[in-house]
Motif scaffolding. Sequence first.
Motif, PDB file in Angstrom:
ATOM      1  N   GLY A  85      49.652   8.341 -15.606  1.00 33.28           N
ATOM      2  CA  GLY A  85      49.548   8.713 -14.639  1.00 33.28           C
ATOM      3  C   GLY A  85      49.237  10.257 -15.372  1.00 33.28           C
ATOM      4  O   GLY A  85      49.579  11.672 -14.851  1.00 33.28           O
ATOM      5  N   TYR A  98      47.984   9.957  -9.659  1.00 35.36           N
ATOM      6  CA  TYR A  98      48.861   8.403  -8.863  1.00 35.36           C
ATOM      7  C   TYR A  98      47.807   7.708  -9.211  1.00 35.36           C
ATOM      8  O   TYR A  98      48.052   6.832  -8.579  1.00 35.36           O
ATOM      9  CB  TYR A  98      48.847   9.392  -7.620  1.00 35.36           C
ATOM     10  CG  TYR A  98      50.187  10.945  -7.791  1.00 35.36           C
ATOM     11  CD1 TYR A  98      51.423  10.093  -8.080  1.00 35.36           C
ATOM     12  CD2 TYR A  98      50.120  11.721  -7.828  1.00 35.36           C
ATOM     13  CE1 TYR A  98      52.534  11.240  -8.406  1.00 35.36           C
ATOM     14  CE2 TYR A  98      50.451  12.191  -7.271  1.00 35.36           C
ATOM     15  CZ  TYR A  98      52.282  12.579  -8.034  1.00 35.36           C
ATOM     16  OH  TYR A  98      53.000  13.291  -7.753  1.00 35.36           O
ATOM     17  N   VAL A 108      51.583  10.335  -3.329  1.00 35.31           N
ATOM     18  CA  VAL A 108      51.873   8.956  -3.935  1.00 35.31           C
ATOM     19  C   VAL A 108      52.070   7.828  -3.414  1.00 35.31           C
ATOM     20  O   VAL A 108      51.065   7.163  -3.695  1.00 35.31           O
ATOM     21  CB  VAL A 108      53.534   8.989  -4.353  1.00 35.31           C
ATOM     22  CG1 VAL A 108      54.304   7.636  -4.668  1.00 35.31           C
ATOM     23  CG2 VAL A 108      54.143  10.176  -5.410  1.00 35.31           C
ATOM     24  N   ILE A 134      55.296   7.782 -11.686  1.00 37.15           N
ATOM     25  CA  ILE A 134      55.220   8.998 -10.897  1.00 37.15           C
ATOM     26  C   ILE A 134      55.505  10.241 -11.488  1.00 37.15           C
ATOM     27  O   ILE A 134      54.545  11.589 -11.327  1.00 37.15           O
ATOM     28  CB  ILE A 134      55.599   8.405  -9.851  1.00 37.15           C
ATOM     29  CG1 ILE A 134      55.260   7.377  -8.626  1.00 37.15           C
ATOM     30  CG2 ILE A 134      56.325   9.680  -8.923  1.00 37.15           C
ATOM     31  CD1 ILE A 134      55.761   7.286  -7.854  1.00 37.15           C
TER      32      ILE A 134
END
Length: 457
Positions: free
Chosen positions: A77, A82, A214, A293
């Motif tokens: 991440g 993403y 995302v 995330i």
Amino acid sequence: MFSRCGESGPVLTRPEPTAAAEAPPAREVSLPEIHRSVVVPNAGGWLRRLLAFVGPGYLVAVGYMDPGNWATALAGGSAFGYTLLSVALVSSLMAMLLQALCARVGIATGRDLAQLCRERFPRPVNAVLWVLAEVAICATDLAELIGTAIALQLLFGIPLLLGVVLTAADALLILWLQNRGVRWLEALIAGLIFLVFGCFAVQLFMAQPVWSEVFAGYIPSASIVTDQTQLYIAIGILGATVMPHNLYLHTALVQSRAYGLDVPAKREAIRFASVDSTVALCLALTVNSAILITAAAVFHAGGRTEVAEIGEAYELLAPMVGSAAAATLFAVALLFCGLNATVTATIAGQAVMEGFLGLRLPPVLRRLVTRLVAIVPAIIVTWFYGESGTAQLLILSQVILSLQLPFAVVPLMLFASDRARLGALTAPRWQLALGWATTAVVVMLNLKLLWDFALGE
């Protein structure tokens, strides 16, 4: 052929066993302390029967959100935003399929994967598979023990090495809970999973990710295969998600239910066990996605693209999010994940050792042996490396798991495809086709990684 005459006529009988033909030994069972210990009601609706099967899936799902997953998700991440969410998604779908096949094999045969390997493969092959399974468990426990020790250090200031030793005391917790019944153990694990989920729900609210980006991250990108660094972390995510020891564990855990032994009852048990594991793994996917995330929204978006150490992430979360609660929730969730994972890894170690070797030891001794096999490497690594380089060790442990995967997945698929053994309970053709395709993907990714390593790329 052997008969006696009674009032109701001739009755077939069996000859008494002689010294040359003694009665066969009792059938060996998986995890004898909990084998068929949970009653499955015959009466009532389908929901009541389904609830009897809820539990093993959560013990399996714990392995998909252990500290090793944290390390790979943080690294992926922070470095690539993403992008690697697609890897987490695909890996989780693979895990759901393979765990459904595990439930089918365990219920249909009444044997766990390790027992089937010992019964069906030549002794040298069995020995190699056992050693590789133990290596996978050591790699798993290395990540879990170190991750839990890091959480104890972050929350309470306990030195890393002492934290590893304290974490090993989970063997006593397992003994106590199993004496109370497997349902107590399942309730503890499920409760901690939902607490972890709650911690990350709050963290995601604080991190404020860009949700359009995302969702785009769940679409696979070609750069994952062409970029060696991305591929390395992606394979780590794959190994941390589709864990070898979980395949052995699930085939044993499903036999804790006292389902009927006829084909319709077993078919229903397979269906309910598959629902249990799939729902639990969806929750694990949510937690893994939340870790990645959070790292992407906080670190990657903030220009900190090299955050991989869990301790470093903890220190940066509060100032970058603007709330000390974010860091505390991060450490608490890590502690819960680590404790959960060490518990289930110990049970997996028992299933592997007993299944491959046929050992039958007293419960206390069995727990100590399976725990020592895993904790000794963790203590040695912690002694030499200390607090530095834990992220590299955690990621490496997950890559090792990925390299071990074919040696668990291929036997599983062979047994799941065995129509002579499973008969009417053989997996559907579409499930077998997807299972073998998953096996091929795992093997090809590992070969690609080894090829790049050999060429020094």
